[in-house]
Design an enzyme around this catalytic site. Structure first.
Site, PDB file in Angstrom:
ATOM      1  N   LYS A 186       0.852  -1.187   0.000  1.00  0.00           N
ATOM      2  CA  LYS A 186       0.000   0.000   0.000  1.00  0.00           C
ATOM      3  C   LYS A 186       0.887   1.236   0.000  1.00  0.00           C
ATOM      4  O   LYS A 186       2.061   1.204   0.400  1.00  0.00           O
ATOM      5  CB  LYS A 186      -0.939   0.017   1.207  1.00  0.00           C
ATOM      6  CG  LYS A 186      -0.264  -0.032   2.577  1.00  0.00           C
ATOM      7  CD  LYS A 186       0.241   1.304   3.100  1.00  0.00           C
ATOM      8  CE  LYS A 186       0.879   1.175   4.479  1.00  0.00           C
ATOM      9  NZ  LYS A 186       1.611   2.419   4.894  1.00  0.00           N
TER      10      LYS A 186
ATOM     11  N   ASP B 249      -2.730  -1.063  10.658  1.00  0.00           N
ATOM     12  CA  ASP B 249      -2.890  -1.090   9.202  1.00  0.00           C
ATOM     13  C   ASP B 249      -3.579  -2.357   8.692  1.00  0.00           C
ATOM     14  O   ASP B 249      -3.959  -2.410   7.520  1.00  0.00           O
ATOM     15  CB  ASP B 249      -1.523  -0.984   8.509  1.00  0.00           C
ATOM     16  CG  ASP B 249      -1.007   0.445   8.456  1.00  0.00           C
ATOM     17  OD1 ASP B 249      -1.754   1.362   8.844  1.00  0.00           O
ATOM     18  OD2 ASP B 249       0.147   0.639   8.031  1.00  0.00           O
TER      19      ASP B 249
END
Length: 282
Positions: A13, A138
């Protein structure tokens, strides 16, 4: 039951911006960020075991199983769902550790999704995300698998539709410690919150950038090099630096100039995680 289920993607990401808006009593930071995935992935293979053991077949040197996020994720899911099987886990690592690409969190989310399927646990995304948050702030974004505007500690997610450009991602030869960055006394912790419209209009600030540049000269060197060729940005706490390009060929042209002691990849931005495609296929 002895056959391998292979090729489960654990995508990288990017944090397209990161604002630290406060600090909670428990030490966690309140933030605003925007997550987008890349088609650059680690890959995991799984083999279900009948004896209940959870094993990582290629353990990281110096990392005990109790600290390994893939093992922790598997054990957490097994205990929560009350299932008996075990699993062998093999990981093909491409994403750099300490790079701000979310590799460990992504690996954990892929373990949760894959074993939820292979073990027949029957949990939905919301339940898996709650489990994932126990492993790291996350992990929920990788569980949900859609580009998102995030608040809280990163767990309050709102899907967002973004352009899907090509990125050049460069990893300097250093490991940035997230805990060190977030505990730095000079870190800005009182940024004014913004709205999505401000981000879309171009507010891409990363409050961690000054701290990382000061404490990690190798990261600052990459930023200076890339700034001569494109708009250089830091993902999360770093150390990976990235720039946006309109085409793969434009990104590749710059990648070919990257010094040999830096790792570099050309990758496509993805609003939908590659893991979602694998889940639908299976």
């Amino acid at each position: 039951m002895s056959d391998w289920s292979r090729g489960w993607p654990a995508p990288a990401k990017l944090n397209l911006m990161l604002r630290i808006t406060g600090r909670r009593a428990d030490g966690y930071h309140e933030l605003q960020t925007v997550f987008q995935f890349l088609d650059l992935c680690d890959e995991l293979d799984f083999r279900v075991r009948k004896d209940g053991k959870v094993r990582r077949l290629d353990p990281l040197p110096g990392v005990a199983p109790e600290a390994d996020l893939t093992v922790r994720a598997a054990r957490l899911l097994r205990n929560y769902a009350g299932v008996a099987p075990g699993v062998d886990i093999a990981l093909r690592k491409r994403l750099p550790m300490g790079g701000g690409l979310g590799g460990g969190s992504s690996n954990a989310a892929t373990v949760l999704h894959a074993l939820n399927h292979l073990w027949g646990c029957g949990l939905d995304d919301a339940e898996l995300a709650v489990l994932g948050l126990r492993l790291g702030a996350d992990v929920p974004i990788f569980v949900h698998g859609h580009a998102a505007w995030a608040e809280g500690v990163g767990e309050r997610l709102r899907p967002i539709a973004l352009p899907e450009p090509w990125y050049l991602v460069i990893a300097p030869d250093c490991h940035v410690a997230t805990g060190e960055v977030f505990s730095a006394p000079e870190l800005t912790r009182n940024s004014r919150p913004i709205i999505i419209r401000a981000f879309i209009a171009g507010d891409r600030r990363n409050d961690c950038l000054p701290v990382v540049r000061e404490r990690y000269p190798a990261v600052s060197q990459v930023i200076e090099w890339l700034e001569e060729r494109a708009e250089a940005r830091l993902t999360g706490t770093g150390g990976c630096v990235f720039a946006e390009f309109a085409s793969a060929s434009a990104a590749e042209q710059v990648r070919q100039q990257v010094p040999a002691d830096w790792q570099a990849w050309v990758a496509r931005g993805c609003n939908r995680s590659p893991l979602r495609g694998r889940l639908e296929h299976d």
